[in-house]
Structures are given as C-alpha cells and as structure tokens.
Motif scaffolding. Sequence first.
Motif, PDB file in Angstrom:
ATOM      1  N   ILE A   6       0.851  -1.181   0.000  1.00 51.75           N
ATOM      2  CA  ILE A   6       0.000   0.000   0.000  1.00 51.75           C
ATOM      3  C   ILE A   6       0.891   1.237   0.000  1.00 51.75           C
ATOM      4  CG2 ILE A   6      -1.976  -1.084   1.139  1.00 51.75           C
ATOM      5  CD1 ILE A   6      -1.002   0.216   3.785  1.00 51.75           C
ATOM      6  N   ALA A   7       0.362   2.343  -0.496  1.00 48.25           N
ATOM      7  CA  ALA A   7       1.082   3.614  -0.498  1.00 48.25           C
ATOM      8  C   ALA A   7       0.643   4.422   0.717  1.00 48.25           C
ATOM      9  CB  ALA A   7       0.796   4.383  -1.775  1.00 48.25           C
ATOM     10  N   ILE A   8       1.633   4.936   1.456  1.00 46.25           N
ATOM     11  CA  ILE A   8       1.367   5.763   2.637  1.00 46.25           C
ATOM     12  C   ILE A   8       2.331   6.937   2.645  1.00 46.25           C
ATOM     13  CG2 ILE A   8       0.524   3.833   4.035  1.00 46.25           C
ATOM     14  CD1 ILE A   8       3.423   4.259   5.489  1.00 46.25           C
ATOM     15  N   GLU A   9       2.149   7.843   3.598  1.00 47.97           N
ATOM     16  CA  GLU A   9       3.082   8.941   3.826  1.00 47.97           C
ATOM     17  C   GLU A   9       3.479   8.941   5.290  1.00 47.97           C
ATOM     18  OE1 GLU A   9       0.737  12.332   2.692  1.00 47.97           O
ATOM     19  OE2 GLU A   9       1.433  12.221   0.627  1.00 47.97           O
ATOM     20  N   VAL A  10       4.706   9.384   5.545  1.00 42.39           N
ATOM     21  CA  VAL A  10       5.191   9.574   6.908  1.00 42.39           C
ATOM     22  C   VAL A  10       5.717  11.001   6.977  1.00 42.39           C
ATOM     23  CG1 VAL A  10       6.832   8.829   8.674  1.00 42.39           C
ATOM     24  CG2 VAL A  10       5.796   7.133   7.149  1.00 42.39           C
ATOM     25  N   VAL A  11       5.282  11.761   8.008  1.00 42.20           N
ATOM     26  CA  VAL A  11       5.696  13.157   8.125  1.00 42.20           C
ATOM     27  C   VAL A  11       6.231  13.457   9.524  1.00 42.20           C
ATOM     28  CG1 VAL A  11       4.091  13.993   6.380  1.00 42.20           C
ATOM     29  CG2 VAL A  11       3.388  13.974   8.752  1.00 42.20           C
ATOM     30  N   GLU A  65       1.889   0.132  17.758  1.00 43.87           N
ATOM     31  CA  GLU A  65       2.478  -1.173  17.464  1.00 43.87           C
ATOM     32  C   GLU A  65       1.412  -2.164  16.997  1.00 43.87           C
ATOM     33  OE1 GLU A  65       2.888   0.472  20.364  1.00 43.87           O
ATOM     34  OE2 GLU A  65       4.948   1.145  20.093  1.00 43.87           O
ATOM     35  N   GLU A  66       0.135  -1.817  17.208  1.00 42.22           N
ATOM     36  CA  GLU A  66      -0.966  -2.717  16.846  1.00 42.22           C
ATOM     37  C   GLU A  66      -1.807  -2.196  15.682  1.00 42.22           C
ATOM     38  OE1 GLU A  66      -3.310  -3.496  20.344  1.00 42.22           O
ATOM     39  OE2 GLU A  66      -1.529  -3.970  21.537  1.00 42.22           O
ATOM     40  N   ARG A  67      -1.877  -0.888  15.525  1.00 40.06           N
ATOM     41  CA  ARG A  67      -2.757  -0.295  14.505  1.00 40.06           C
ATOM     42  C   ARG A  67      -2.168  -0.524  13.115  1.00 40.06           C
ATOM     43  NH1 ARG A  67      -4.672   2.356  10.628  1.00 40.06           N
ATOM     44  NH2 ARG A  67      -6.259   3.968  10.874  1.00 40.06           N
ATOM     45  N   VAL A  68      -2.895  -1.263  12.276  1.00 41.38           N
ATOM     46  CA  VAL A  68      -2.456  -1.570  10.914  1.00 41.38           C
ATOM     47  C   VAL A  68      -2.896  -0.446   9.983  1.00 41.38           C
ATOM     48  CG1 VAL A  68      -2.716  -3.206   9.001  1.00 41.38           C
ATOM     49  CG2 VAL A  68      -2.521  -4.054  11.350  1.00 41.38           C
ATOM     50  N   LEU A  69      -1.990  -0.064   9.099  1.00 36.71           N
ATOM     51  CA  LEU A  69      -2.262   1.034   8.168  1.00 36.71           C
ATOM     52  C   LEU A  69      -3.111   0.592   6.987  1.00 36.71           C
ATOM     53  CD1 LEU A  69       1.268   2.626   8.136  1.00 36.71           C
ATOM     54  CD2 LEU A  69      -0.823   3.710   8.955  1.00 36.71           C
ATOM     55  N   GLU A  70      -3.801   1.587   6.419  1.00 35.59           N
ATOM     56  CA  GLU A  70      -4.588   1.380   5.214  1.00 35.59           C
ATOM     57  C   GLU A  70      -4.032   2.268   4.107  1.00 35.59           C
ATOM     58  OE1 GLU A  70      -8.742   1.946   6.071  1.00 35.59           O
ATOM     59  OE2 GLU A  70      -8.592   0.786   7.931  1.00 35.59           O
ATOM     60  N   GLU A  71      -4.365   1.926   2.891  1.00 33.60           N
ATOM     61  CA  GLU A  71      -3.929   2.667   1.705  1.00 33.60           C
ATOM     62  C   GLU A  71      -4.166   4.166   1.876  1.00 33.60           C
ATOM     63  OE1 GLU A  71      -2.565   3.535  -2.110  1.00 33.60           O
ATOM     64  OE2 GLU A  71      -2.571   1.514  -1.254  1.00 33.60           O
ATOM     65  N   GLY A  72      -3.122   4.967   1.580  1.00 34.26           N
ATOM     66  CA  GLY A  72      -3.245   6.413   1.550  1.00 34.26           C
ATOM     67  C   GLY A  72      -3.158   7.132   2.886  1.00 34.26           C
ATOM     68  N   GLU A  73      -2.996   6.404   3.981  1.00 35.04           N
ATOM     69  CA  GLU A  73      -2.936   7.079   5.283  1.00 35.04           C
ATOM     70  C   GLU A  73      -1.605   7.809   5.464  1.00 35.04           C
ATOM     71  OE1 GLU A  73      -5.948   5.065   8.334  1.00 35.04           O
ATOM     72  OE2 GLU A  73      -4.176   3.834   7.976  1.00 35.04           O
ATOM     73  N   ARG A  74      -1.657   8.849   6.309  1.00 38.15           N
ATOM     74  CA  ARG A  74      -0.459   9.631   6.611  1.00 38.15           C
ATOM     75  C   ARG A  74      -0.099   9.431   8.078  1.00 38.15           C
ATOM     76  NH1 ARG A  74      -1.726  15.296   5.894  1.00 38.15           N
ATOM     77  NH2 ARG A  74      -2.368  15.236   8.062  1.00 38.15           N
ATOM     78  N   VAL A  75       1.068   8.864   8.315  1.00 36.21           N
ATOM     79  CA  VAL A  75       1.581   8.676   9.674  1.00 36.21           C
ATOM     80  C   VAL A  75       2.287   9.963  10.079  1.00 36.21           C
ATOM     81  CG1 VAL A  75       3.214   7.387  11.112  1.00 36.21           C
ATOM     82  CG2 VAL A  75       1.876   6.192   9.355  1.00 36.21           C
ATOM     83  N   GLU A  76       1.916  10.486  11.240  1.00 36.34           N
ATOM     84  CA  GLU A  76       2.534  11.700  11.759  1.00 36.34           C
ATOM     85  C   GLU A  76       3.359  11.353  12.988  1.00 36.34           C
ATOM     86  OE1 GLU A  76      -1.028  13.919  12.369  1.00 36.34           O
ATOM     87  OE2 GLU A  76      -1.117  14.561  10.288  1.00 36.34           O
ATOM     88  N   ILE A  77       4.584  11.815  12.999  1.00 33.06           N
ATOM     89  CA  ILE A  77       5.482  11.616  14.135  1.00 33.06           C
ATOM     90  C   ILE A  77       5.425  12.901  14.949  1.00 33.06           C
ATOM     91  CG2 ILE A  77       7.847  11.127  14.858  1.00 33.06           C
ATOM     92  CD1 ILE A  77       8.234   9.988  11.932  1.00 33.06           C
TER      93      ILE A  77
END
Length: 106
Positions: A6-11, A65-77
């Motif tokens: 899947i494609a995601i973003e991390v910011v 550590e448990e939440r699985v990502l879905e297509e297009g989501e953006r993970v924010e640090i």
Amino acid sequence: MDKPSIAIEVVYALAERQKLLRLSVPVGTTVREAALRSGMQQFFPELDLNQAPLGIFGKAVSKPEERVLEEGERVEIYRPLIADPKEVRKQRAAKAKSKADDGEAS
C-alpha cells in the motif's frame, strides 16, 4: 510472490523544517513499523522512532504497534511537548487577568 503493498506517507516537522516521505509498505504494516521503515532518522538524527508518539491525520494512535495502516494514510510523528498545555493556558489566563486588573487601577 511479493506481498501486496500500500502507499502511505510519513511526516515529521520542527518549527523550522519538515519532511514528508511517500512509501510503499507491505499490507499489514503497523503505524510504528511504517515510522521505523521511513528512514526519517537520517533527516532528524535526534528522533527516537521507537518511543515517539505517533498519529494518523492529526489523531493520536494509542497503540501504534498494533494499529495496521490502510492505503493512503499519513503517519505523523509527534514531537515531545516542551510544556504542559494546561499549565501554559493557566499562565496566559493569569497574565491576562493581571493586565486587566492593572488597567482598572489606572
């Protein structure tokens, strides 16, 4: 056969600079795993991705550590808080009250 991805973003952002990375990760990747895979630490060496609070689209994830990502989501640090927001609001309110009281005394 390759695992589907899947494609995601991390910011991550500091006051003076920010970085957005687009990644392709295997289906089933967790929020924490995506942050670790991102390579964000090469841009921000002080960042501890094993401990940093994380979120998706502005909403904190309590168990990254448990939440699985879905297509297009953006993970924010998220950066650690420098000050407790409640305490800052109290100080601001006290300062405003003090200024108001000084204005009445004049």
